[in-house]
Design an enzyme around this catalytic site. Structure first.
Site, PDB file in Angstrom:
ATOM      1  N   GLU A  92       0.822  -1.220   0.000  1.00 19.75           N
ATOM      2  CA  GLU A  92       0.000   0.000   0.000  1.00 19.75           C
ATOM      3  C   GLU A  92       0.850   1.261   0.000  1.00 19.75           C
ATOM      4  O   GLU A  92       1.888   1.319   0.643  1.00 19.75           O
ATOM      5  CB  GLU A  92      -0.831   0.047   1.286  1.00 19.75           C
ATOM      6  CG  GLU A  92      -1.917  -0.959   1.342  1.00 19.75           C
ATOM      7  CD  GLU A  92      -2.683  -0.844   2.652  1.00 19.75           C
ATOM      8  OE1 GLU A  92      -3.323  -1.844   3.013  1.00 19.75           O
ATOM      9  OE2 GLU A  92      -2.636   0.221   3.292  1.00 19.75           O
ATOM     10  N   CYS A 341      -3.056   1.739   7.846  1.00 16.60           N
ATOM     11  CA  CYS A 341      -2.110   1.007   7.012  1.00 16.60           C
ATOM     12  C   CYS A 341      -2.304  -0.490   7.141  1.00 16.60           C
ATOM     13  O   CYS A 341      -2.484  -1.007   8.223  1.00 16.60           O
ATOM     14  CB  CYS A 341      -0.693   1.380   7.415  1.00 16.60           C
ATOM     15  SG  CYS A 341      -0.214   2.877   6.594  1.00 16.60           S
TER      16      CYS A 341
END
Ligand code: SAH
Ligand code: SF4
Length: 362
Positions: A92, A341
């Site tokens: 990511e 996250c």
């Protein structure tokens, strides 16, 4: 064998590589400018560079090893990119629009071995470190996305706070920093780069001794060993005293302030007594630190934790302030798009697995 990414070379390494092949520093600088100033998207567009050099580079390197798997754009301007690595793993990268500029959060490892009890990234064990090139490419992916929008927007800040423990991938993260800092390239100033760590004392000292000179953030999350060990098992190996000794060394050595990150978990570490303990721990470091209180982003797999109530956040903040401690509450970005996250990745992996099952069943 896959060719390495050209984005993984520091200017010094590129100069050395071309030097060995008989080309002067002038050419290395020109290639560098094509990559980071003109930001060409393939070798053929390096029109300022001699064709024989372009040929050489394209034989030995590639420009893009990452491909975009999913992109989520939030109402507040946050954009989350789920990128596929050449080996198929997903990582990511997040773009956050701040008042002061454009900030990018990068991933440093596939998974994380630190395994903090509240974190989505730690759900998947580390399978490997990312190379410097893979980390730079994440940032370039965002910069090229901004370039395509044609509004002359630049990535101005970088936080190394994505999936993984950056100080457990020290060399590649250090080269990443050298590449994005370089004033002939992206020129992201060292004061605009922050590396966040769960707290590896020896690595923090090495970081302090290095030439990087960027900001350090420490994921503290608790002020006593009992509590910290409960939520971050790394604290068993490196208790708070050892961590603080390394932090003090960092401050002494670099003359920089550190930021302590503190996630607020309801009824776990957000009580008045926790704030008092935290104030006591940080008080001797008042002049050289600040605390960033982070509202917890709930993670499905860690349902034992909830976000603190607004009143508890305010009360916690007030106690720190009354004790003269610099303190802020983190503004959230992209809460409508799996902002924490590791969340997008873990959700998408589940979804992909379900889709595969369906395909097999069908
Ligand atoms: N491994 C490094 C950097 C990546 S984590 C570290 O731990 O510092 C970046 C920050 O996000 C850390 O402070 C981490 O504790 C925090 N974080 C992890 N999961 C979170 C969640 N669900 N909600 C809010 N913050 C989270
Ligand atoms: Fe790893 Fe940081 Fe998540 Fe802890 S908080 S599991 S160190 S990514």
């Amino acid at each position: 064998m896959n060719k390495p990414s050209i984005y993984g070379l520091t200017l010094e390494q590129l100069t050395g590589w071309l030097g060995e092949r008989g080309y002067s520093k002038f050419w290395a600088t020109l290639v560098w400018e094509e990559l980071y100033r003109r930001r060409v998207t393939d070798f053929e567009r390096m029109t300022e560079v001699k064709p024989e050099i372009v040929q050489l580079l394209s034989e030995q390197f590639v420009m893009h090893t990452l491909s975009e798997h999913v992109k989520q754009e939030s109402r507040d301007g946050t954009v989350k990119f789920l990128l596929r690595l050449q080996d198929g793993n997903l990582i990511e990268t997040v773009l956050m629009r701040q008042k002061y500029g454009m900030s990018v959060c990068v991933t440093t490892q596939v998974g994380c071995n630190i395994g903090c009890s509240f974190c989505a990234s730690g759900l998947i064990k580390k399978s490997r470190d990312l190379s410097a090139g893979e980390i730079v490419e994440q940032l370039m992916n965002v910069q090229l996305y901004l370039d395509q929008r044609g509004q002359d927007e630049r990535v101005t800040h970088t936080v190394v706070m994505g999936i993984g423990e950056p100080l457990d991938n020290f060399e590649h993260v250090s080269n990443f920093v050298r590449i994005i800092k370089d004033h002939k390239g992206l020129a992201i100033g060292p004061k605009r780069i922050t590396v966040s760590t769960s707290g590896l004392p020896e690595k923090i000292k090495e970081f302090a001794d290095s030439d990087l000179q960027v900001h350090l953030a420490i994921s503290l999350h608790a002020a006593t060993n009992d509590l910290r060990t409960r939520i971050m098992k790394i604290n068993r190996a490196f208790p708070i005293e050892q961590l603080m000794e390394a932090v003090d060394y960092y401050v002494e050595r670099t003359k920089r302030r550190v930021m302590f990150e503190y996630i607020l978990l309801k009824d776990v570490n957000d009580r008045r007594e926790d704030a008092v303990e935290l104030a006591r721990l940080i008080a001797p470091r008042r002049g050289s630190s600040s605390i960033n209180l982070i509202p917890y982003n709930p993670v499905d797999e860690h349902s034992q934790y909830q976000r603190s109530e607004q009143e508890s956040i305010v009360a916690f903040y007030d106690i720190l302030k009354k004790n003269g401690i610099n303190c802020t509450v983190r503004l959230e970005h992209g809460t409508d798009i799996d902002a924490a996250c590791g969340q997008l990745r873990s959700k998408q992996m589940k979804k992909d697995a379900a889709d595969r099952k369906q395909v097999t069943a069908g």
